[in-house]
Design a protein around this motif. Structure first.
Motif, PDB file in Angstrom:
ATOM      1  N   ASP A 277       0.971  -1.339  -0.013  1.00 14.07           N
ATOM      2  CA  ASP A 277      -0.004  -0.080   0.013  1.00 14.07           C
ATOM      3  C   ASP A 277       0.981   1.049   0.144  1.00 14.07           C
ATOM      4  OD1 ASP A 277      -1.558   2.304   0.785  1.00 14.07           O
ATOM      5  OD2 ASP A 277      -3.200   0.957   1.351  1.00 14.07           O
ATOM      6  N   PRO A 278       0.640   2.308  -1.049  1.00 12.95           N
ATOM      7  CA  PRO A 278       1.795   3.224  -1.123  1.00 12.95           C
ATOM      8  C   PRO A 278       1.451   4.404   0.088  1.00 12.95           C
ATOM      9  CG  PRO A 278      -0.160   3.559  -2.688  1.00 12.95           C
ATOM     10  CD  PRO A 278      -0.420   2.367  -2.145  1.00 12.95           C
TER      11      PRO A 278
ATOM     12  N   ALA B  22      -9.106   5.524  -1.723  1.00 13.45           N
ATOM     13  CA  ALA B  22      -8.241   5.680  -2.710  1.00 13.45           C
ATOM     14  C   ALA B  22      -7.658   4.531  -3.591  1.00 13.45           C
ATOM     15  CB  ALA B  22      -6.690   6.124  -1.916  1.00 13.45           C
ATOM     16  N   ASN B  23      -7.448   4.735  -4.835  1.00 15.46           N
ATOM     17  CA  ASN B  23      -6.891   3.672  -5.626  1.00 15.46           C
ATOM     18  C   ASN B  23      -5.480   3.434  -5.315  1.00 15.46           C
ATOM     19  OD1 ASN B  23      -9.468   2.998  -7.091  1.00 15.46           O
ATOM     20  ND2 ASN B  23      -8.702   5.018  -8.446  1.00 15.46           N
ATOM     21  N   VAL B  24      -5.058   2.217  -5.092  1.00 14.87           N
ATOM     22  CA  VAL B  24      -3.694   1.628  -4.569  1.00 14.87           C
ATOM     23  C   VAL B  24      -3.183   0.768  -5.695  1.00 14.87           C
ATOM     24  CG1 VAL B  24      -4.095   2.128  -2.167  1.00 14.87           C
ATOM     25  CG2 VAL B  24      -4.502  -0.287  -2.889  1.00 14.87           C
ATOM     26  N   PHE B  25      -3.841   0.204  -6.708  1.00 13.74           N
ATOM     27  CA  PHE B  25      -3.516  -0.609  -7.719  1.00 13.74           C
ATOM     28  C   PHE B  25      -4.107  -0.848  -8.711  1.00 13.74           C
ATOM     29  CE2 PHE B  25      -3.156  -5.035  -9.561  1.00 13.74           C
ATOM     30  CZ  PHE B  25      -1.555  -5.178  -9.660  1.00 13.74           C
ATOM     31  N   ARG B  26      -3.601  -0.991  -9.964  1.00 10.17           N
ATOM     32  CA  ARG B  26      -4.231  -1.115 -11.392  1.00 10.17           C
ATOM     33  C   ARG B  26      -3.413  -1.720 -12.352  1.00 10.17           C
ATOM     34  NH1 ARG B  26      -4.688   0.959 -16.426  1.00 10.17           N
ATOM     35  NH2 ARG B  26      -6.750   1.443 -17.068  1.00 10.17           N
ATOM     36  N   GLU B  27      -4.039  -2.805 -12.869  1.00 12.21           N
ATOM     37  CA  GLU B  27      -3.275  -3.685 -13.958  1.00 12.21           C
ATOM     38  C   GLU B  27      -4.406  -3.599 -15.183  1.00 12.21           C
ATOM     39  OE1 GLU B  27      -0.565  -7.053 -13.560  1.00 12.21           O
ATOM     40  OE2 GLU B  27      -2.394  -7.817 -13.794  1.00 12.21           O
TER      41      GLU B  27
ATOM     42  N   ARG C 108      -8.581   0.816  -1.817  1.00 15.04           N
ATOM     43  CA  ARG C 108      -8.668   0.968  -0.365  1.00 15.04           C
ATOM     44  C   ARG C 108      -9.386   1.899   0.058  1.00 15.04           C
ATOM     45  NH1 ARG C 108      -3.939   3.564   0.772  1.00 15.04           N
ATOM     46  NH2 ARG C 108      -4.978   5.381   1.331  1.00 15.04           N
ATOM     47  N   ILE C 109     -10.498   1.400   0.993  1.00 13.51           N
ATOM     48  CA  ILE C 109     -11.319   1.966   1.816  1.00 13.51           C
ATOM     49  C   ILE C 109     -10.890   1.882   3.506  1.00 13.51           C
ATOM     50  CG2 ILE C 109     -13.849   2.111   2.443  1.00 13.51           C
ATOM     51  CD1 ILE C 109     -14.316   0.589  -0.141  1.00 13.51           C
ATOM     52  N   TRP C 110     -11.048   3.035   4.180  1.00 12.75           N
ATOM     53  CA  TRP C 110     -10.873   3.306   5.476  1.00 12.75           C
ATOM     54  C   TRP C 110     -12.182   3.217   6.227  1.00 12.75           C
ATOM     55  CZ3 TRP C 110      -8.411   2.120   9.306  1.00 12.75           C
ATOM     56  CH2 TRP C 110      -8.405   2.755  10.727  1.00 12.75           C
ATOM     57  N   ASP C 111     -12.233   2.104   6.861  1.00 10.13           N
ATOM     58  CA  ASP C 111     -13.707   2.136   8.022  1.00 10.13           C
ATOM     59  C   ASP C 111     -13.301   2.439   9.277  1.00 10.13           C
ATOM     60  OD1 ASP C 111     -15.715   1.300   9.344  1.00 10.13           O
ATOM     61  OD2 ASP C 111     -15.906  -0.953   8.752  1.00 10.13           O
TER      62      ASP C 111
ATOM     63  N   TYR D 209      -9.731  -3.745   1.492  1.00 11.88           N
ATOM     64  CA  TYR D 209      -9.169  -3.493   0.331  1.00 11.88           C
ATOM     65  C   TYR D 209     -10.238  -4.337  -1.120  1.00 11.88           C
ATOM     66  CZ  TYR D 209      -4.919  -1.856   2.254  1.00 11.88           C
ATOM     67  OH  TYR D 209      -4.126  -1.012   2.920  1.00 11.88           O
ATOM     68  N   LEU D 210     -10.600  -3.596  -1.871  1.00  9.05           N
ATOM     69  CA  LEU D 210     -11.820  -3.813  -2.854  1.00  9.05           C
ATOM     70  C   LEU D 210     -11.171  -4.044  -4.249  1.00  9.05           C
ATOM     71  CD1 LEU D 210     -14.577  -4.967  -3.412  1.00  9.05           C
ATOM     72  CD2 LEU D 210     -15.027  -2.372  -3.994  1.00  9.05           C
ATOM     73  N   ALA D 211     -10.876  -5.265  -4.866  1.00  8.70           N
ATOM     74  CA  ALA D 211     -10.570  -5.376  -6.169  1.00  8.70           C
ATOM     75  C   ALA D 211     -11.869  -5.417  -7.123  1.00  8.70           C
ATOM     76  CB  ALA D 211      -9.756  -6.727  -6.507  1.00  8.70           C
ATOM     77  N   VAL D 212     -11.750  -4.878  -8.175  1.00  8.88           N
ATOM     78  CA  VAL D 212     -12.786  -4.805  -9.216  1.00  8.88           C
ATOM     79  C   VAL D 212     -12.243  -4.928 -10.421  1.00  8.88           C
ATOM     80  CG1 VAL D 212     -14.669  -3.538  -9.777  1.00  8.88           C
ATOM     81  CG2 VAL D 212     -14.129  -3.352  -7.614  1.00  8.88           C
TER      82      VAL D 212
END
Length: 153
Positions: free
Chosen positions: A50-51, A101-106, A119-122, A130-133
Motif C-alpha cells: 500500500d503506497p 483511494a486507488n492503490v493498484f491498477r493492472e 483501499r477504503i478506510w472503515d 481492499y476491494l478489487a474490481v
C-alpha cells in the motif's frame, strides 16, 4: 474537436498498462492449460505494498490468457482474480487518510479493461478494506473480491 495528436495520445495511454501508485512485483505463475501455440493459460500472483500505509502488503492472483493472442498481448484476460492483504509491519494511519483511494491498477486487455484495487478506510471498525474490481469502460463488470486488514491499537 480533438486534434489528431491528442487522439493519438489518448489512444496510446489506453494501450499502455498503468500501475498507479503501486510497486508491484510478480511472485509467480501456475499453468492452468497447456497451449500448442503461444503461451499457456495461467494464473499469476503479484504483490504490492500500500503506497500510503507502510506495513500493509497485498497479493492479487489473476487469470492470464495464453495462446497466440495472449502471447502478442491482444487477448482479453478473464475477470477471475482473488486478493489477500495482510499486516507485514507496524501500521500507522495518517491523520489525513482519504476514506477511499486507488492503490493498484493492472490492464487486463488491450482496450478498456483493468483490475483495480481500492483501499477504503472503515474508521468505525478501525479496518482497512481492499476491494478489487474488474472495470470495463463499456458495460462495467460485476466481478470483485475483498480483503480486510484490522488495525490494532
Amino acid at each position: 474537436m480533438l486534434k489528431p495528436y491528442a487522439c493519438l495520445a489518448l489512444f496510446c495511454s489506453l494501450l499502455l498498462p498503468s500501475f498507479a501508485h503501486a510497486d508491484d512485483s510478480d511472485v509467480g505463475c501456475v499453468t492452468t492449460e497447456w497451449k500448442l501455440l503461444g503461451a499457456n493459460h495461467k494464473v499469476c500472483v503479484s504483490a504490492f505494498n500500500d503506497p500510503d500505509i507502510p506495513g500493509v502488503a497485498c497479493y492479487i492472483s489473476q487469470a492470464k490468457t495464453g495462446g497466440v493472442s495472449g502471447s502478442l498481448g491482444l487477448a482479453e484476460d478473464p475477470s477471475n482474480f482473488a486478493i489477500s492483504c495482510s499486516q507485514v509491519g507496524p501500521i500507522e494511519i495518517p491523520a489525513k487518510l482519504p476514506k477511499q483511494a486507488n492503490v493498484f491498477r493492472e490492464s487486463t486487455s488491450v482496450f478498456f479493461k483493468a483490475t483495480r484495487v481500492t483501499r477504503i478506510w472503515d474508521a468505525k471498525r478501525n479496518t482497512l478494506v481492499y476491494l478489487a474490481v474488474s472495470r470495463r469502460l463499456v458495460d462495467g463488470s460485476p466481478f470483485n473480491a475483498i480483503s480486510t486488514v484490522p488495525v490494532k491499537q
